[in-house]
Design an enzyme around this catalytic site. Sequence first.
Site, PDB file in Angstrom:
ATOM      1  N   TYR A 215       3.551  12.093  -5.410  1.00 15.06           N
ATOM      2  CA  TYR A 215       3.234  11.191  -5.093  1.00 15.06           C
ATOM      3  C   TYR A 215       2.690  11.022  -3.976  1.00 15.06           C
ATOM      4  CZ  TYR A 215      -0.796   6.559  -5.115  1.00 15.06           C
ATOM      5  OH  TYR A 215      -1.727   5.928  -5.001  1.00 15.06           O
TER       6      TYR A 215
ATOM      7  N   SER B  52      -3.725   6.895   0.380  1.00 11.71           N
ATOM      8  CA  SER B  52      -3.635   5.253  -0.344  1.00 11.71           C
ATOM      9  C   SER B  52      -2.287   5.389   0.921  1.00 11.71           C
ATOM     10  CB  SER B  52      -2.717   6.071  -0.847  1.00 11.71           C
ATOM     11  OG  SER B  52      -1.596   4.909  -1.207  1.00 11.71           O
TER      12      SER B  52
END
Length: 257
Positions: free
Chosen positions: A152, A139
């Site tokens: 995350y 990401s």
Amino acid sequence: MSLSGKTAIVTGSNSGIGLGVAHELARAGADVVLNSFTDSDEDHKLAHDLSQEHGVSARYIKADMSKPDECRSLVERAGVCDILVNNAGIQHVAAIDAFPVEKWDAIIAINLSSAFHTTAAALPLMRKAGWGRVINIASAHGLTASPFKSAYVAAKHGIVGLTKVTALETAREPITANAICPGYVLTQLVEAQIPDTMKEYGMERDEVIEKVLLERQPSKEFATVEELGGTAVFLCSDAATQITGTTISVDGGWTAL
Ligand code: NAD
């Protein structure tokens, strides 16, 4: 380019980016194994439809990526794995001092540890086949941080590190390992956040997309699952033979800021 004769396992691929990547790999000729933790008729139909659309072999294997033995058995049950796409992921947003411990553990397990287990099981199969591609869906949050996303961001930075180690351990073999780092992609997950955000900010849908969701994405456009799939296909091509241990951002300029 043709990936005919290659088999790809894509974790977390009954929706969103995983399903999109699976379709692009199949369009390039790869046989595909779809996966998630559910086992519905709909899951198996996705594999059937993908097979019909692209004329490749496709099947769905249920395995919970939060469980180390199921991560490894997914690869073992597939029996062959030329292309491994570690894509399964979840999110939870909260301040560190209020972050539920079980959410931290689940995010680290699904977004990071699963890739360690599937890679460990897949490398011997790639070595046996004499060719392999490990593609980790990280990401923009594997390269930068945002508040309230501790687990995350930690998991995504971790998977970038795991990618580099995988690349170094396979550097003298015909195997590469890379991470794709998407910015915002309009998957069901992101779409589901829009109505609440419209209410919260008193904004119209377009305003929420531009001023809230795409605030950090200079292109002001979402990346698409097809673009991410195309990037994965490129990483499987001969042109990418010497690309290993690195990240490819597909983020509309986010990480240039
Ligand atoms: P999504 O919710 O559509 O897809 C997540 C997938 O993971 C689903 O198929 C889900 O079934 C699967 N999954 C969840 N828990 C699982 C488990 N325990 N075992 C097996 N599978 C499980 O969301 P998405 O946006 O397509 O996300 C896919 C990946 O892309 C994630 O790793 C996410 O972090 C990453 N990503 C998404 C975006 C974005 O903007 N959508 C941006 C950057 C990175």
